[in-house]
Design an enzyme around this catalytic site. Structure first.
Site, mmCIF file in Angstrom:
data_model
loop_
_atom_site.group_PDB
_atom_site.id
_atom_site.type_symbol
_atom_site.label_atom_id
_atom_site.label_comp_id
_atom_site.label_asym_id
_atom_site.label_seq_id
_atom_site.Cartn_x
_atom_site.Cartn_y
_atom_site.Cartn_z
ATOM 1 N N GLU A 173 0.795 -1.239 0.000
ATOM 2 C CA GLU A 173 0.000 0.000 0.000
ATOM 3 C C GLU A 173 0.824 1.284 0.000
ATOM 4 O O GLU A 173 0.595 2.180 0.805
ATOM 5 C CB GLU A 173 -0.945 -0.009 1.206
ATOM 6 C CG GLU A 173 -1.825 -1.251 1.241
ATOM 7 C CD GLU A 173 -2.775 -1.289 2.434
ATOM 8 O OE1 GLU A 173 -2.630 -0.479 3.361
ATOM 9 O OE2 GLU A 173 -3.651 -2.168 2.444
ATOM 10 N N GLU A 202 -5.963 -10.989 -1.022
ATOM 11 C CA GLU A 202 -6.768 -10.806 0.196
ATOM 12 C C GLU A 202 -8.253 -10.814 -0.152
ATOM 13 O O GLU A 202 -9.012 -9.924 0.233
ATOM 14 C CB GLU A 202 -6.379 -9.485 0.883
ATOM 15 C CG GLU A 202 -4.889 -9.363 1.167
ATOM 16 C CD GLU A 202 -4.498 -8.098 1.933
ATOM 17 O OE1 GLU A 202 -5.358 -7.463 2.559
ATOM 18 O OE2 GLU A 202 -3.299 -7.763 1.898
HETATM 19 C C1 GLA Z 1 -4.819 -4.665 4.403
HETATM 20 C C2 GLA Z 1 -3.567 -5.423 4.793
HETATM 21 C C3 GLA Z 1 -3.895 -6.703 5.482
HETATM 22 C C4 GLA Z 1 -5.003 -6.551 6.487
HETATM 23 C C5 GLA Z 1 -6.183 -5.927 5.844
HETATM 24 C C6 GLA Z 1 -7.297 -5.781 6.825
HETATM 25 O O1 GLA Z 1 -5.405 -5.143 3.289
HETATM 26 O O2 GLA Z 1 -2.729 -5.704 3.713
HETATM 27 O O3 GLA Z 1 -2.764 -7.168 6.129
HETATM 28 O O4 GLA Z 1 -4.562 -5.776 7.568
HETATM 29 O O5 GLA Z 1 -5.806 -4.659 5.385
HETATM 30 O O6 GLA Z 1 -7.460 -6.890 7.633
#
Ligand code: GLA
Length: 361
Positions: free
Chosen positions: A159, A266
């Site tokens: 990020e 994710e």
């Molecule tokens: C982001 C992070 C993850 C996690 C999510 C929320 O996507 O990359 O590690 O913390 O937020 O759970």
């Protein structure tokens, strides 16, 4: 003769019936990892508490890869300058090895969940570029080195690109103190610590055209400088309302055009419209999974997996963020206490009604 044909007839019926039964059983038993074994590993983010009992059984039955949800983030794993908390991360890696699963490491450099000490000296003063680079190097060398050969892919930088505005770089402590090259340094340190690990840049909101364009610029620059970046992780925190098939395909194709592997790192499909900032609950917030929302979710998951299959070869992994609707980070984000139902398994760990459409194609 008569006797023979009767027996033959009977056995044909039995045989036929048996094969129908076997087919039915096989389809009822199809799992994510088996259905996609010729496409990509299917993974799940886990905490140590998930590694025993029914959740552990579900993980082992359905998934071929795991990601530690929090255990390898800077704060949890490196809480003090000379102290690492290896125990939970080690337990997750050992569980994966015991069960023949791959491990994705997550994450080496992120502006969130960093330990307080990382950016300041003993007197509480902000450290210099040189000191911060040294700390980053030490951290990455130690963590990647410990799991060398046991973690096949790492989210190296997480990020680093902001959602809004035209700037490519998020104003994080890493960026402010080191400058934009903190990203390439992080990749170089990780590559030196484990030259065979696949190294990823990971981000969310990657289907927004403006953010996608900025991430593309960042990755293009890294590739031009021969930085050892091998892939991009699309986090895939999506909803029943977005992304569209065209938006998703555009992200995959655009990043792949740089010669990068793409993974969905994710994945979850919220029943709520996507928001990226925290806020309070309002009376308009629904907390129930209605039949309408469930069928929207089914359609969205079917579209996603159809698109993933189409991109076989480019997509090298799909990972869900949490196991089942029993507990998901989305129960508390962006609205604390607003229940969400974003996964393929329900609150009782059972596959949802549309599950077979995802594994039978
Ligand atoms: C982001 C992070 C993850 C996690 C999510 C929320 O996507 O990359 O590690 O913390 O937020 O759970």
């Amino acid at each position: 003769m008569k006797k023979y044909s009767l027996r033959a007839g009977l056995s044909a019926i039995l045989c036929c019936g048996f094969s129908v039964l076997v087919t039915e059983l096989a389809s009822a038993q199809k799992t994510l990892k088996d259905a996609y074994k010729d496409y990509f590993p299917v993974g799940v983010a886990v905490a140590p508490r998930n590694l025993s009992g029914p959740e552990a059984e579900l993980i082992v039955r359905q998934f071929s890869s795991i990601t530690p949800e929090n255990a390898m983030k800077m704060g949890p794993i490196h809480p003090e300058p000379d102290c690492y908390e290896w125990e939970t991360a080690d337990a997750i890696v050992a569980f994966a090895q015991k069960n023949g699963m791959k491990v994705r490491g997550h994450t080496l450099c992120w502006h969130n969940q960093t330990p307080k000490w990382f950016f300041t000296d003993a007197a509480g003063k902000q450290v210099t570029r040189e000191v911060l680079l040294e700390r980053l190097k030490q951290h990455i060398t130690d963590v990647v080195g410990r799991y060398k050969g046991r973690i096949y892919a790492w989210d190296v930088v997480n990020e680093a690109v902001p959602d809004t505005g035209t700037a490519i770089y998020r104003q994080s402590k890493f960026y402010e103190i080191i400058g934009e090259d903190y990203i390439e340094k992080a990749f170089e340190y990780a590559h030196a610590a484990d030259p065979s690990a696949k190294l990823f840049y990971n981000d969310y909101n990657t289907e927004s055209s403006s953010k996608r364009a900025k991430i593309f610029e960042l990755l293009k620059k890294l590739k031009e400088k021969n930085v050892p970046v091998h892939g991009v992780g699309l986090q895939g925190h999506w909803s029943v309302y977005e992304p569209s098939e065209a938006e998703l395909q555009e992200s995959i194709s655009r990043f792949a055009s740089l010669g990068l592997a793409v993974q969905i790192t994710e994945l979850d499909v919220s029943i709520h419209a996507k928001e990226h900032g925290r806020r309070e609950m309002t009376p308009a917030d629904k907390t129930v999974l209605t039949p309408e929302l469930l069928s929207k979710q089914a359609a969205q998951y079917e579209m996603l997996f159809k698109t993933f299959r189409k991109n076989r070869g480019v997509l090298t992994g799909i990972t869900f963020w949490n196991i089942s609707d029993k507990s998901t980070w989305l129960d508390n984000f962006p609205v604390r206490g607003r229940k969400d139902y974003p996964l393929l398994f329900d609150e009782n760990l059972q596959p949802k009604a549309y599950f077979n459409k995802i594994v039978d194609f």
